[in-house]
Design an enzyme around this catalytic site. Structure first.
Site, PDB file in Angstrom:
ATOM      1  CB  CYS A  93      -0.949   0.089   1.189  1.00  0.00           C
ATOM      2  SG  CYS A  93      -2.070  -1.280   1.305  1.00  0.00           S
ATOM      3  NE  ARG A 135       5.896   1.673  -0.017  1.00  0.00           N
ATOM      4  CZ  ARG A 135       5.898   1.106   1.178  1.00  0.00           C
ATOM      5  NH1 ARG A 135       4.800   0.600   1.672  1.00  0.00           N
ATOM      6  NH2 ARG A 135       6.991   1.050   1.881  1.00  0.00           N
ATOM      7  CD1 TRP A 139      -0.433  -6.207  -3.264  1.00  0.00           C
ATOM      8  CD2 TRP A 139      -0.780  -6.876  -1.157  1.00  0.00           C
ATOM      9  NE1 TRP A 139      -0.132  -7.548  -3.179  1.00  0.00           N
ATOM     10  CE2 TRP A 139      -0.336  -7.988  -1.905  1.00  0.00           C
ATOM     11  CE3 TRP A 139      -1.073  -7.064   0.202  1.00  0.00           C
ATOM     12  CZ2 TRP A 139      -0.171  -9.254  -1.351  1.00  0.00           C
ATOM     13  CZ3 TRP A 139      -0.907  -8.314   0.757  1.00  0.00           C
ATOM     14  CH2 TRP A 139      -0.457  -9.403  -0.021  1.00  0.00           C
ATOM     15  CG  ASN A 165       1.084   0.105   4.546  1.00  0.00           C
ATOM     16  OD1 ASN A 165       0.711  -1.047   4.399  1.00  0.00           O
ATOM     17  ND2 ASN A 165       2.276   0.520   4.172  1.00  0.00           N
ATOM     18  N   GLY A 166      -0.984  -1.627   6.760  1.00  0.00           N
ATOM     19  CA  GLY A 166      -0.801  -2.496   7.924  1.00  0.00           C
ATOM     20  C   GLY A 166      -2.118  -3.159   8.310  1.00  0.00           C
ATOM     21  CD  GLU A 175      15.901 -13.949  -7.736  1.00  0.00           C
ATOM     22  OE1 GLU A 175      15.328 -14.402  -6.732  1.00  0.00           O
ATOM     23  OE2 GLU A 175      15.580 -12.880  -8.272  1.00  0.00           O
ATOM     24  CE  LYS A 233      12.921 -11.574 -10.092  1.00  0.00           C
ATOM     25  NZ  LYS A 233      13.408 -11.386  -8.825  1.00  0.00           N
ATOM     26  CD  GLU A 292       9.060 -11.659  -8.913  1.00  0.00           C
ATOM     27  OE1 GLU A 292       8.414 -11.272  -7.937  1.00  0.00           O
ATOM     28  OE2 GLU A 292      10.299 -11.569  -8.962  1.00  0.00           O
ATOM     29  CG  HIS A 330      17.456 -37.670  -5.518  1.00  0.00           C
ATOM     30  ND1 HIS A 330      17.827 -38.977  -5.311  1.00  0.00           N
ATOM     31  CD2 HIS A 330      18.615 -36.973  -5.632  1.00  0.00           C
ATOM     32  CE1 HIS A 330      19.153 -39.066  -5.265  1.00  0.00           C
ATOM     33  NE2 HIS A 330      19.649 -37.861  -5.467  1.00  0.00           N
ATOM     34  CE  LYS A 386      11.318  -3.097  -5.690  1.00  0.00           C
ATOM     35  NZ  LYS A 386      11.779  -4.428  -6.081  1.00  0.00           N
TER      36      LYS A 386
HETATM   37  C1  G6P Z   1       8.548  -8.825  -2.081  1.00  0.00           C
HETATM   38  C2  G6P Z   1       9.054  -8.443  -3.462  1.00  0.00           C
HETATM   39  C3  G6P Z   1      10.325  -9.234  -3.787  1.00  0.00           C
HETATM   40  C4  G6P Z   1      11.353  -9.039  -2.702  1.00  0.00           C
HETATM   41  C5  G6P Z   1      10.801  -9.391  -1.313  1.00  0.00           C
HETATM   42  C6  G6P Z   1      11.745  -8.961  -0.209  1.00  0.00           C
HETATM   43  O1  G6P Z   1       8.040 -10.108  -2.114  1.00  0.00           O
HETATM   44  O2  G6P Z   1       8.066  -8.674  -4.432  1.00  0.00           O
HETATM   45  O3  G6P Z   1      10.843  -8.791  -5.026  1.00  0.00           O
HETATM   46  O4  G6P Z   1      12.469  -9.830  -2.967  1.00  0.00           O
HETATM   47  O5  G6P Z   1       9.572  -8.704  -1.088  1.00  0.00           O
HETATM   48  O6  G6P Z   1      11.831  -7.557  -0.203  1.00  0.00           O
HETATM   49  P1  G6P Z   1      13.017  -6.740   0.400  1.00  0.00           P
HETATM   50  O7  G6P Z   1      12.636  -5.309   0.177  1.00  0.00           O
HETATM   51  O8  G6P Z   1      13.106  -7.106   1.853  1.00  0.00           O
HETATM   52  O9  G6P Z   1      14.255  -7.124  -0.333  1.00  0.00           O
END
Ligand code: G6P
Length: 590
Positions: A2, A28, A73, A99-100, A468, A472, A475, A491, A585
């Site tokens: 948010c 956000r 969000w 927010n929260g 990772e 990517k 998402e 396995h 984010k």
């Molecule tokens: C969210 C984002 C990710 C990020 C993660 C941790 O899930 O979508 O891209 O890696 O948070 O965020 P940070 O700001 O702690 O790296």
């Protein structure tokens, strides 16, 4: 999670200003948006489902000097217009963006209903303006009523409330970030600096358990509990407006992938004495733990290998959300290393709290200067990647890995060697990311865009990069992707390979090269279409994505073409890579 942004001051375009600023916070949250303006002495609210980036300059937002808005969000209550923020009180004199999560909202809402308040949304947030209104019946003072309301709330929150009668903004913080921008003609309050960066670079941070009230001319910070006034320093931020813009690129994600031509070198440019001190702290610690979430967690996993191979030191990785039960191992001599791009992730903050409660020290590796994690850690290093706006983290990851690797070298008295390697790697990345290279990856994306499954394998530090890579691709393109340690294939996962299934093998010129090539051969034997990301070609590869040989820094290099592949898969499949569905984010809720 948010975006919050508000303004009060002498300008009379506060509504449009807030809308424009919120567009910079859309990473956000972007399921709905809303703005409240003071017009004719009352609150006027405009809200909609969807992205605020599609909103042109709005008629409703003209001629006002007090406004507050939100990009959402959803947590409590579905994505509906009624659940979108701001929420107002019965008399339309107070509007709140939040927010929260207020955990005890149901109980408070019941109490308010009995006092005649009615509610239109399913959110926890809507109780805030009503409770403030209720307390204003006893004290006319908006700020005091807001403070009193906060005392009733359980949970973590950050909210911004405007009041048309006193023409003020009040913001309170217990958990979720809020920052004040000091303008020439008023004050800005936002969850993140990019909201007001084009208007001012002077900021004042609101800490947890604090409140701020401003009428646009005066500003008072105070303790949320006691009401005692707090003096705040004005800090000048170093990020530039250009760094936070898309420039010539179609999307932030591609811009940020390309930024890696320089951002790795910026990460390496650290104060040497500080790196050496931290390296000693890790060497002397009795138990070092590495935690992060999402992509940052993958940097931590890679660092386990860096510390093992380069520094010959055992450190323990845990996803921040799983750290709780590790508290048995923590003591004052332990060290917790937290890695976070935003510096605001709730699970990471929680892990820090656990470590601090045991007297352990915390080292933070963040991108956002002045973020909560940066400020609350005992030691902090910034990766200097510049603003990262796309939800999918790219340049922050390579910066985090570069800093962690530098520390590992310093732990073994080889700081210079580490600096040299990483700076050479940075210039190799610069050469690699040329237009022809990027086109090649785009063509590969075109070729495999309709595949429904994709697998990635790696060994040693390329194993976390395989995980990772899967994040990517999942998402942003919504293709089902999974990463594995190459040796784990037989396995179980190998049962999923069919004729033509794309399989990416992340390879380095290292002691595990022969093993990972063998794993790729096993996949090929089951019909896998093998994409090799490697410094050298191999007959098992159907497609070879050439990467420079970077030695121990190979993980930093190998992930970059896969980031680009994920980006192009999203674009080819008609998805918005900057704002993937269901994600945000900065995840400030647990
Ligand atoms: C969210 C984002 C990710 C990020 C993660 C941790 O899930 O979508 O891209 O890696 O948070 O965020 P940070 O700001 O702690 O790296």
């Amino acid at each position: 999670m948010c975006g919050i942004f508000g303004y009060v001051g002498q300008r009379n375009d506060a509504g449009s200003l807030v809308i424009d600023g919120l567009k910079n916070l859309e990473y956000r949250g972007y399921d709905s948006w809303g703005v409240a303006c003071k017009t004719n002495g009352k609150v006027t609210i405009e809200k909609e489902i969807g992205k605020i980036s599609t909103v042109e300059r709005a008629d409703f937002a003209q001629q006002c000097s007090l406004a507050a808005g939100h990009t959402r969000w959803a947590t409590h209550g579905g994505v509906t217009k009624l659940n979108a923020h701001p929420h107002a009180n019965s008399n339309q004199t107070i509007a709140v963006v939040h927010n929260g999560i207020i955990e005890n909202y149901q109980e408070i809402r019941e109490g308010l209903k009995q006092k005649g308040h009615s509610f239109v949304s399913e959110t926890d947030s809507e109780i805030i303006p009503h409770l403030i209104e209720e307390y204003m019946k006893e004290t006319d003072d908006f700020a005091s009523a807001a403070r009193r309301a906060c005392k009733d709330f359980d949970g973590r929150f950050g909210f911004l409330a405007l009041n048309t009668e006193s023409n003020t903004l009040v913001a309170a913080r217990r958990g979720s970030p809020l920052i004040v921008g000091v303008g020439k003609d008023g004050y800005f309050i936002a969850s993140d600096i990019p909201a007001f960066m084009e208007h001012t670079k002077l900021v004042q941070y609101l800490d947890d358990g604090e409140m701020v009230v401003t009428d646009g001319t005066n500003i008072i910070f105070s303790d949320l509990e006691t009401g005692e006034e707090i003096q705040k320093r004005e800090i000048e931020i170093t990020w530039s407006v250009e760094q936070a813009q898309k420039g010539e690129f179609d999307h932030f994600m591609l811009k940020e992938i390309m930024d890696q031509k320089e951002s790795v070198a910026r990460a390496v440019n650290q104060n040497e004495d500080q790196i050496i001190t931290l390296a000693e702290a890790i060497n002397n610690a009795q138990g070092t733990f590495l935690v992060g979430c999402g992509t940052a967690a993958k940097a931590c996993m890679a660092a386990e290998y860096f510390f093992s191979v380069i520094a010959e030191k055992h450190v323990n990785f845990a996803p921040a959300s799983e750290f709780k039960l590790y508290h048995h191992f923590l003591k004052p001599e332990s060290l917790l290393i937290v890695v976070s791009q935003s510096g605001e992730t709730a699970d990471v903050l929680e892990a820090m709290k656990i470590a601090k409660s045991k007297g352990s020290k915390v080292l933070a590796i963040c991108n956002v200067e002045g973020s909560t994690i940066d400020r609350e850690a005992d030691y902090s290093l910034l990766i200097n990647a510049g603003p990262e706006r796309a939800v999918a983290s790219t340049k922050a990851l390579t910066g985090q890995m570069a800093v962690l690797m530098l520390i590992a070298y310093a732990m073994n008295d080889k700081l210079r060697e580490g600096q040299k390697l990483l700076l050479e790697t940075s210039s190799k990345i610069n050469d690699m990311l040329n237009p022809r290279y990027v086109n090649f990856i785009e063509e590969l994306a075109e070729k495999i865009q309709d595949k429904s499954d994709l697998f990635i394998i790696g060994k040693s530090w390329n194993y976390p990069m395989a995980l990772e890579s899967a994040i990517k691709i999942q998402e942003v393109s919504y293709v089902h992707a999974e990463g594995f340690a190459g040796g784990e294939l037989k396995h179980g996962p190998i049962a999923l390979i069919e004729e033509g299934t794309p399989c990416i093998a992340l390879v380095g010129n290292d002691e595990v090269k022969a093993d990972i090539i063998s794993n790729a051969i096993e996949l090929k034997a089951r019909g896998g279409f093998i994409v090799g990301v490697a410094p050298e070609n191999n007959e098992v590869f159907d497609v070879w994505i050439k990467v420079p040989d970077a030695g121990t820094a190979q993980a930093i290099v190998n992930i970059i073409p896969v980031q680009a592949l994920a980006y192009f898969l999203a674009v080819k499949r008609g998805k918005d890579p900057d704002m993937p569905r269901n994600l945000a984010k900065s995840v400030t809720v647990k």
